[in-house]
Write an enzyme that holds these catalytic residues in place. Structure first.
Site, mmCIF file in Angstrom:
data_model
loop_
_atom_site.group_PDB
_atom_site.id
_atom_site.type_symbol
_atom_site.label_atom_id
_atom_site.label_comp_id
_atom_site.label_asym_id
_atom_site.label_seq_id
_atom_site.Cartn_x
_atom_site.Cartn_y
_atom_site.Cartn_z
ATOM 1 N N THR A 1 -8.559 6.799 -1.364
ATOM 2 C CA THR A 1 -9.918 6.263 -1.511
ATOM 3 C C THR A 1 -10.949 7.353 -1.203
ATOM 4 O OG1 THR A 1 -9.584 5.351 0.693
ATOM 5 C CG2 THR A 1 -9.510 3.795 -1.146
ATOM 6 N N LYS B 1 -8.377 13.877 5.341
ATOM 7 C CA LYS B 1 -7.520 12.702 5.268
ATOM 8 C C LYS B 1 -6.501 12.829 6.388
ATOM 9 C CE LYS B 1 -6.443 13.995 1.008
ATOM 10 N NZ LYS B 1 -6.363 12.951 0.003
ATOM 11 N N ARG B 2 -5.703 11.765 6.632
ATOM 12 C CA ARG B 2 -4.657 11.899 7.632
ATOM 13 C C ARG B 2 -3.753 13.089 7.275
ATOM 14 N NH1 ARG B 2 -4.315 8.064 11.980
ATOM 15 N NH2 ARG B 2 -2.293 9.008 12.292
ATOM 16 N N HIS C 1 0.801 -1.230 0.000
ATOM 17 C CA HIS C 1 0.000 0.000 0.000
ATOM 18 C C HIS C 1 0.831 1.276 0.000
ATOM 19 C CE1 HIS C 1 -3.989 -1.830 1.013
ATOM 20 N NE2 HIS C 1 -3.214 -2.754 1.534
ATOM 21 N N LYS D 1 -14.764 8.615 -2.881
ATOM 22 C CA LYS D 1 -15.999 8.924 -2.142
ATOM 23 C C LYS D 1 -16.521 10.313 -2.542
ATOM 24 C CE LYS D 1 -14.012 6.162 1.499
ATOM 25 N NZ LYS D 1 -13.174 6.192 2.716
ATOM 26 N N LYS E 1 0.840 14.498 1.741
ATOM 27 C CA LYS E 1 -0.526 14.803 1.281
ATOM 28 C C LYS E 1 -0.727 16.313 1.073
ATOM 29 C CE LYS E 1 -2.441 10.755 3.709
ATOM 30 N NZ LYS E 1 -3.115 9.894 2.716
HETATM 31 O O1 H53 Z 1 -3.684 2.769 2.074
HETATM 32 C C1 H53 Z 1 -4.764 3.139 1.247
HETATM 33 C C2 H53 Z 1 -4.280 3.938 0.060
HETATM 34 C C3 H53 Z 1 -3.421 5.118 0.509
HETATM 35 C C4 H53 Z 1 -2.328 4.627 1.443
HETATM 36 C C5 H53 Z 1 -2.945 3.869 2.600
HETATM 37 C C6 H53 Z 1 -1.974 3.352 3.631
HETATM 38 C C7 H53 Z 1 -2.318 3.430 4.977
HETATM 39 O O2 H53 Z 1 -3.491 3.956 5.323
HETATM 40 C C8 H53 Z 1 -1.448 2.931 5.955
HETATM 41 C C9 H53 Z 1 -0.264 2.350 5.593
HETATM 42 C C10 H53 Z 1 0.073 2.252 4.271
HETATM 43 O O3 H53 Z 1 1.204 1.639 3.903
HETATM 44 C C11 H53 Z 1 -0.779 2.762 3.284
HETATM 45 O O4 H53 Z 1 -1.579 5.710 1.927
HETATM 46 O O5 H53 Z 1 -2.876 5.726 -0.623
HETATM 47 O O6 H53 Z 1 -5.398 4.387 -0.665
HETATM 48 C C12 H53 Z 1 -5.485 1.880 0.836
HETATM 49 O O7 H53 Z 1 -4.764 1.159 -0.099
#
Ligand code: H53
Length: 838
Positions: free
Chosen positions: A672, A564-565, A373, A676, A570
């Site tokens: 994601t 978002k976080r 991810h 939405k 970001k």
């Molecule tokens: O995963 C999302 C992606 C997003 C990515 C996120 C993610 C985390 O929330 C935590 C750890 C990590 O390695 C990745 O930052 O881009 O959409 C689902 O795939």
């Protein structure tokens, strides 16, 4: 509030009370549960009591389907998907269960006739925040889609006693408050004590000979913890399938307790108990920035070992042999968090079930698949060898063995390439040896996927390129998706009604059908209602903002939202630099014409992430100045909404005009939230990053506000020596913006407060904000122009929704089923409930 919940007569059987669907029965069941389960008279009941009673009423109606699903899975020869994830950000259960059971309207009516308002009752549910952000929420969307597509599946994770912290904002700063989500009880879980498993930790290994004189290794642990399964039903949308999310709670092993207890060592007994229970106590609040803490590795191994033992136990009970495990189980590793699975599966097969190594390895590789991810190098998990050795001594041996055999193969394929061996090795040498979890997961899996097209390409070219050279066929892309049930139907009911009225209701299971909306694009009545719904959603959010932030916002302004976080990559601070730029333009020329905007932010920062917390403070500091300045005349407002969560998202996405997806290209694996927003009719301003690229491809270039460097350009600039100072020197507005921030213009009395933020931009700017500033600002001007033309904006908004079908998690899950898991749907037929046969 005075209600008549308990005033119903009760002349029916318990059975009817628990399954009946008429309004009268639902009312009675609600009243019964309030009395018999909550133990409350309605005159003394509070909203939590109502919520609990209604949840039990709903859960009762899920149980028949749930148990029938378990029965079918038990009896039939099937293959099951096991989704292993350290996080499941499920969102509130009650509303979703009502939707998926098609019970929403009846319950709404029953609750109304009981003198209450359903939305108010739904608001009582604590949001189960067992995840940090995208990764955890993706797992929840996947479970929804798996059940909806009638795929036998089970989620496995940790039942954290404390989920993601609650964020409050005090004097502009984030303050973390523990999330006691279980304090009033959890009506959605069923504890299955009978399926408790033992998990070993520490100690040492020894070799022994079996009856036939064959040598084996066994692990003598220094302590054992019990894993207690807590099961939550996961209903599919309009199907009988109800799958299970099994979360493990850690408790002290009884033996251990007794040993200390019996010898009078009460302190020791308590210490053991505390140590064991600590394992599932709290979710680590880091997203994309792992912390190499021992407890975290303990958590990972704990839930992995529980889950794999559970899978093997059930499989053996059904088939009596393990050689066919991969024919019946597909285990997906959600990031590297459960990657220790590879070694634990080998240990279980080889040590506990005395299988030969090669056979065990074949089974392991064909059972597991791994989803990556992230491309952020610092987010790839590595554990120090000494920690591994002390906590999981047998696993370290197994990892060395896997590595040894693997590197031998590599050597025969690519002789004399020592550098290659070093890069591929599971063990990182130099500066303290480390175990690379991504390498372990990749070697031990038959499939490896990224989560958006660009991300998968970059994995192949960059992070995992040596592995891609070895096994190109292992790599595949699975672009993320989100469930339209929660994110459109539940979050945006009036909008969903309009869509269903126009194209029928099957879009909720076949999101591509949204395309049919394009036929109505010129229908003035449809367009009007489209706008009215958005306006009403904005009003709801405006009310919330007034209540929580005491800021009055203009619903005719552009609702420009970034939730978002908080993370530097970001680039919430790029958004902020633009806001400061606009503000300075107003200050310079108070009569300047400007399309009014409300800038809304939300998101949590990892508690130890200094810069992210400073960004939150900066947003609030700018908000304070801008919102109070009479010169602004309400043209811009800035709002930071505290405690962004799945449930707050359900209020926010439907109210957005503009979705901010502005990460540095090549950094956001997918995103994601972007999906939405699109599904709810917001337009996107974004970079060519993650799934933004595919969203733009789908909705069309004309319906997407694109700006900024591409991933390749970012890399090239860095390679050639990027100097942020050049942009500062040559761009007057940007320079003034940064100077004001650095000089304390927004932090009276604390002149240097934001200096670290500005310094990091001027001296490093790892995420290229300064390089992208002008392009972003120009693109925002185009957004403002477009919003002036309400008809054009409406057309773009409709097209965004109509073309968002690809981003349903149903599509994603179908691809996983076909390309990775090789699983098929299994129909669950309901049998009439008969207590005598149950
Ligand atoms: O995963 C999302 C992606 C997003 C990515 C996120 C993610 C985390 O929330 C935590 C750890 C990590 O390695 C990745 O930052 O881009 O959409 C689902 O795939």
């Amino acid at each position: 509030m005075q209600t008549n919940v308990a005033n119903q007569t009760s002349n029916i059987t318990v059975e009817d009370d628990r399954t009946g669907l008429s309004i009268e029965t639902l009312k009675r069941a609600f009243a019964d549960n309030l009395f018999y389960i909550q133990g409350k008279l309605s005159i003394l009941a509070n909203f939590t009591d109502y919520y609990m009673a209604l949840s039990y009423t709903t859960r009762d109606r899920l149980l028949q389907r749930w148990l029938q699903t378990l029965k079918v899975y038990h009896e039939q020869d099937i293959k099951t998907v096991y989704y292993l994830s350290a996080e499941f950000l499920m969102g509130r259960h009650l509303g979703n269960s009502l939707i998926n059971l098609d019970l929403y309207e009846s319950i709404e009516q029953a609750v109304k006739e009981s003198g209450l308002d359903l939305t108010e009752v739904l608001e009582q549910e604590p949001d189960p925040g067992l995840g940090n952000g995208g990764l955890g929420r993706l797992a929840a969307c996947f479970l929804d889609s798996l059940a909806t597509l009638e795929i036998p599946a089970m989620g496995y994770g940790i039942r954290y006693e404390f989920g993601i912290f609650n964020q409050s904002i005090q004097h502009g700063w984030q303050v973390e408050i523990p999330d006691k989500w279980l304090k009033c009880g959890n009506p959605w879980e069923v504890v299955r004590y009978e399926s408790t498993v033992q998990v070993k930790f520490g100690g040492h290994t020894e070799v022994y000979n079996d009856d036939r004189g064959r040598p084996h290794t066994r692990w003598i642990p220094s302590f054992t913890v019990e894993g207690i399964p807590h099961d939550t039903p996961v209903p599919g949308y309009q199907t009988n399938t109800v799958n299970t999310l099994r979360l493990w709670k850690a408790e002290a092993g009884e033996d251990f307790n007794f040993q200390a207890f019996n010898s009078g060592d009460y302190d020791g007994a308590v210490a053991t108990k505390i140590k064991s229970e600590t394992i599932s106590k709290v979710l680590y609040p880091n997203d994309n920035t792992p912390q190499g803490r021992q407890l975290r590795l303990e958590q990972q191994f704990f839930f992995v070992s529980c889950s794999l033992q559970d899978i093997i136990r059930r499989h053996l009970k059904k088939y009596g042999r393990l050689d066919n495990l991969a024919d019946h189980a597909a285990v997906q590793l959600n990031d590297t968090h459960p990657a220790i699975s590879i070694a634990e599966m080998m240990r279980l097969l080889v040590d506990d079930h005395q299988m030969f190594w090669d056979e065990a390895w074949r089974i392991t590789q064909s059972t597991f698949a791994y989803t990556n991810h992230t491309l952020m190098p610092e987010a790839l998990e590595k554990w120090g060898v000494p920690l591994f050795e002390s906590l999981l001594p047998r696993h370290l041996e197994i990892i060395y063995e896997i590595n040894h055999r693997f590197l031998q193969d590599v050597q025969t394929w690519f002789p004399d390439d020592n550098e290659l061996l070093l890069r591929l090795s599971i063990i990182e040498e130099g500066g303290g040896k480390k175990v690379r979890m991504a390498n372990l997961a990749t070697i031990g899996s038959h499939a490896v996927n990224g989560v958006a097209a660009l991300h998968t390409e970059l994995l192949k070219q960059d992070v995992l390129r040596d592995f891609y050279k070895l096994w190109p066929e292992k790599f595949n892309n699975k672009t993320n998706g989100v469930t339209p049930r929660r994110w459109v139907l539940l979050a945006n009911p009036t909008f969903s009604e309009l869509i269903t009225e126009k194209i029928g209701g099957s879009w909720l299971k076949h999101l591509d059908e949204l395309r049919k909306l394009e036929t109505f694009i010129d229908d003035p009545e449809f367009r009007d209602r489209w706008r009215q719904i958005k306006q009403a959603n904005k009003q709801k959010l405006a009310d919330y903002i007034l209540a929580h932030n005491s800021v009055e916002v203009d619903v005719n302004s552009i609702f420009d939202i970034q939730v978002k976080r908080i993370h530097e990559y970001k680039r919430q601070h790029l958004d902020l630099l633009h806001i400061i730029g606009l503000y300075l333009r107003i200050k310079q020329n108070p009569n300047i014409k400007m399309t009014p905007r409300t800038f809304i932010f939300g998101g949590k920062a990892a508690p130890g992430y200094f810069m992210a917390k400073l960004i939150i403070k900066a947003i609030n500091a700018v908000a304070d100045v801008v919102n109070r300045d009479p010169d602004v005349h309400g043209r811009i407002k800035v709002v930071f909404l505290a405690n962004f969560s799945a449930s707050l998202g359900q209020l926010i996405y439907p109210a957005a005009d503009l979705s901010e997806q502005i990460s540095t290209a090549g950094k956001e694996a997918s995103g994601t939230g972007n999906m939405k927003f699109t599904m709810n009719g917001a337009l996107t301003i974004g970079t060519l990053d993650g799934a933004n690229i595919e969203i733009r491809e789908e909705v069309g270039d004309d319906n997407f506000f694109l700006f900024g460097l591409t991933a390749a350009e970012v890399e090239k600039m860095k390679y050639e020596g990027y100097n942020p100072r050049d942009y500062y020197d040559s761009n007057e507005e940007l320079r003034t913006v940064l100077d004001r921030l650095a000089m304390g213009y927004f932090s009276p009395g604390e002149k240097d407060l934001f200096k670290p933020l500005v310094d990091s931009l001027l001296h490093h700017d790892d995420y290229m904000l300064l390089a992208d500033y002008q392009a972003y600002s120009d693109c925002q001007a185009k957004v403002s122009d477009a919003y002036q033309d309400i008809e054009r904006w409406t057309t773009m908004s409709i097209l965004n929704v109509a073309r968002s079908g690809k981003f349903s998690s149903d599509r994603t899950i179908k691809e996983y089923c076909d390309d990775i898991w090789n699983v098929k749907p299994v129909k669950v037929e309901l049998e009439p409930y008969d207590p005598a046969r149950a």
